[in-house]
Design a protein around this motif. Structure first.
Motif, PDB file in Angstrom:
ATOM      1  N   SER A 256      40.454  44.698  41.000  1.00  0.00           N
ATOM      2  CA  SER A 256      41.621  44.878  40.150  1.00  0.00           C
ATOM      3  C   SER A 256      41.652  43.700  39.183  1.00  0.00           C
ATOM      4  CB  SER A 256      42.895  44.930  40.995  1.00  0.00           C
ATOM      5  OG  SER A 256      44.036  45.095  40.181  1.00  0.00           O
ATOM      6  N   VAL A 257      41.844  43.981  37.893  1.00  0.00           N
ATOM      7  CA  VAL A 257      41.801  42.937  36.872  1.00  0.00           C
ATOM      8  C   VAL A 257      43.054  43.014  36.006  1.00  0.00           C
ATOM      9  CG1 VAL A 257      40.488  41.889  34.993  1.00  0.00           C
ATOM     10  CG2 VAL A 257      39.287  43.159  36.786  1.00  0.00           C
ATOM     11  N   LYS A 258      43.744  41.886  35.868  1.00  0.00           N
ATOM     12  CA  LYS A 258      44.850  41.795  34.909  1.00  0.00           C
ATOM     13  C   LYS A 258      44.331  41.146  33.646  1.00  0.00           C
ATOM     14  CE  LYS A 258      48.558  38.933  35.140  1.00  0.00           C
ATOM     15  NZ  LYS A 258      49.929  38.477  35.494  1.00  0.00           N
ATOM     16  N   ILE A 259      44.572  41.801  32.520  1.00  0.00           N
ATOM     17  CA  ILE A 259      44.033  41.348  31.243  1.00  0.00           C
ATOM     18  C   ILE A 259      45.178  40.974  30.311  1.00  0.00           C
ATOM     19  CG2 ILE A 259      42.576  41.970  29.279  1.00  0.00           C
ATOM     20  CD1 ILE A 259      41.366  44.183  31.076  1.00  0.00           C
TER      21      ILE A 259
ATOM     22  N   LYS B 251      40.452  48.752  38.916  1.00  0.00           N
ATOM     23  CA  LYS B 251      41.807  49.017  38.445  1.00  0.00           C
ATOM     24  C   LYS B 251      42.144  47.968  37.390  1.00  0.00           C
ATOM     25  CE  LYS B 251      43.389  51.051  42.783  1.00  0.00           C
ATOM     26  NZ  LYS B 251      44.339  50.941  43.934  1.00  0.00           N
ATOM     27  N   ILE B 252      42.625  48.436  36.245  1.00  0.00           N
ATOM     28  CA  ILE B 252      42.922  47.545  35.130  1.00  0.00           C
ATOM     29  C   ILE B 252      44.412  47.581  34.829  1.00  0.00           C
ATOM     30  CG2 ILE B 252      42.651  47.207  32.643  1.00  0.00           C
ATOM     31  CD1 ILE B 252      39.768  48.023  32.902  1.00  0.00           C
ATOM     32  N   ARG B 253      45.003  46.399  34.774  1.00  0.00           N
ATOM     33  CA  ARG B 253      46.395  46.244  34.365  1.00  0.00           C
ATOM     34  C   ARG B 253      46.433  45.270  33.196  1.00  0.00           C
ATOM     35  NH1 ARG B 253      48.035  43.316  40.053  1.00  0.00           N
ATOM     36  NH2 ARG B 253      47.250  45.297  40.842  1.00  0.00           N
TER      37      ARG B 253
ATOM     38  N   ASN C  90      44.060  40.290  42.586  1.00  0.00           N
ATOM     39  CA  ASN C  90      43.356  40.713  41.367  1.00  0.00           C
ATOM     40  C   ASN C  90      42.746  39.519  40.648  1.00  0.00           C
ATOM     41  OD1 ASN C  90      46.561  40.737  40.233  1.00  0.00           O
ATOM     42  ND2 ASN C  90      45.101  39.762  38.866  1.00  0.00           N
TER      43      ASN C  90
ATOM     44  N   VAL D 217      35.895  44.944  29.863  1.00  0.00           N
ATOM     45  CA  VAL D 217      36.117  44.939  31.314  1.00  0.00           C
ATOM     46  C   VAL D 217      35.782  46.293  31.912  1.00  0.00           C
ATOM     47  CG1 VAL D 217      37.847  44.691  33.130  1.00  0.00           C
ATOM     48  CG2 VAL D 217      37.866  43.137  31.175  1.00  0.00           C
ATOM     49  N   ARG D 218      36.225  47.364  31.252  1.00  0.00           N
ATOM     50  CA  ARG D 218      35.944  48.704  31.771  1.00  0.00           C
ATOM     51  C   ARG D 218      34.438  48.972  31.804  1.00  0.00           C
ATOM     52  NH1 ARG D 218      37.836  50.631  35.192  1.00  0.00           N
ATOM     53  NH2 ARG D 218      39.919  51.179  34.437  1.00  0.00           N
TER      54      ARG D 218
ATOM     55  N   LEU E  88      44.817  52.688  32.771  1.00  0.00           N
ATOM     56  CA  LEU E  88      45.626  51.519  33.095  1.00  0.00           C
ATOM     57  C   LEU E  88      46.417  51.746  34.380  1.00  0.00           C
ATOM     58  CD1 LEU E  88      47.087  50.578  29.577  1.00  0.00           C
ATOM     59  CD2 LEU E  88      45.008  49.718  30.677  1.00  0.00           C
TER      60      LEU E  88
ATOM     61  N   VAL F  50      39.681  44.852  26.687  1.00  0.00           N
ATOM     62  CA  VAL F  50      39.882  45.798  27.786  1.00  0.00           C
ATOM     63  C   VAL F  50      38.652  46.685  27.952  1.00  0.00           C
ATOM     64  CG1 VAL F  50      41.315  47.694  28.642  1.00  0.00           C
ATOM     65  CG2 VAL F  50      42.384  45.763  27.460  1.00  0.00           C
TER      66      VAL F  50
END
Length: 334
Positions: free
Chosen positions: A110-113, A140-142, A82, A132-133, A166, A129
């Motif tokens: 996939s991105v971790k924020i 996929k956002i975490r 990610n 990013v969306r 999420l 967030v």
């Protein structure tokens, strides 16, 4: 069990470097770390500066596994990765994610924020967030709060941020009891991942026994090495995400070895943080391409070790730290 090599043997190939960051990450703008070369390969010892000698002993055990034992057999030769987004403003989001080739064909999706940064508001988190969306509608956002909320704040924040879709929320609160309370209140609407409750706990399996998380975030160095991390995942019986601790490519290779050895790997791994650094000690760096990494050996480059060598006083500090932590580890092994 690891047989400790003589301290003089470790010191003989030790290098201390200071690597500048592109953006501040967890308050770090210059990442100091130590690497050394053992008979099994290069290894990294890089507990954060504030960590105690006792906590740092697990990091040294991991480094000695890498340099003097080697890694267990891989079951895959490619690992999905990610992107990682620090607590930046919405305007900075495209530039930071560009380092991960987000949006290009085959790139990480996939991105971790980072959220719950000290001094920032929930509104700022939502804007980050949301940015990013908007930029990556299908990603996929975490999110990762690093334990920065209390239970009430976490429940409110996760209900608000869940509108962005999420994948999971990592360590929304500090304690295992609080994690269990948040997970119960959300009733499955947002999956809860444990990070600090695993890697900083005296009992890394307590979070699983308490039913406080849906999945575990595991990092090789803080858990004492790849083999110990594999044992923890097996005993916990929960899905695992492999992550890193702002390592150089040498340190990332330990996380990559862990991800490659896990029987199952249902989530993209947080091993792309070298892309947040303005310098590295390996060439080529261990960074994601086409959304993942090929499993390979990493060798430190002598020229880069010299270029980014830490000042003498910082080298002395790290050498002193290594000696103290070695003594802690030797005492535990006695």
């Amino acid at each position: 069990m690891l047989t400790l090599p003589p301290l003089d043997e470790i010191l003989a190939t030790a290098h201390v470097v200071a690597l500048p960051m592109k953006v501040k990450f967890r308050g770090v703008e210059l990442r100091e770390l130590m690497v050394f070369s053992g008979p099994a390969g290069w290894a990294e010892f890089s507990p954060f500066l504030e960590y105690s000698d006792v906590e740092s002993a697990r990091w040294l055990a991991s480094a000695l596994e890498a340099g003097w034992v080697g890694y267990p057999e891989s079951v895959r030769d490619w690992v999905p990765v990610n992107a990682t987004l620090p607590a930046v403003s919405p305007a900075e989001v495209p530039g930071v994610l560009a380092a991960f080739n987000m949006g290009s064909a085959g790139a990480a999706q996939s991105v971790k924020i980072k959220v719950a940064e000290a001094g920032q508001s929930l509104g700022e988190d939502a804007a980050r967030v949301g940015a990013v969306r908007h930029l990556l509608p299908e990603a996929k956002i975490r999110i990762d709060a690093n334990g920065g909320w209390d239970v009430g704040q976490a429940v409110k924040a996760l209900r608000m941020l869940s509108v962005f879709g999420l994948e999971y929320a990592e360590q929304p609160v500090a304690t295992i009891a609080e994690m269990a309370a948040v997970r119960s209140a959300l009733d499955g609407s947002v999956l809860i991942a444990a990070d600090e409750s695993v890697r900083k706990a005296t009992d890394p399996l307590a979070v699983a026994r308490a039913g406080a998380a849906d999945l575990l975030v595991v990092k090789a160095a803080p858990l004492g090495g790849v083999r110990r991390a594999l044992e923890i995942v097996a005993e916990a019986g929960l899905p695992a995400v492999v992550s890193s601790a702002l390592d150089s490519s040498v340190g990332i290779s330990a996380g990559l070895a862990l991800a490659a050895a896990l029987p199952e790997l249902p989530y993209a791994c947080g091993l792309g943080t070298v892309s947040l650094m303005a310098a590295d000690i390996a060439s080529p760096s261990l960074v994601a391409e086409a959304g993942g990494m090929n499993v390979r050996e990493v060798v430190a480059d002598p020229g880069l070790l010299a270029q980014f060598a830490a000042p003498a006083d910082r080298r002395d500090w790290w050498l002193g730290r290594l000696g103290r932590v070695y003594a802690v580890l030797a005492g535990a092994e006695a």
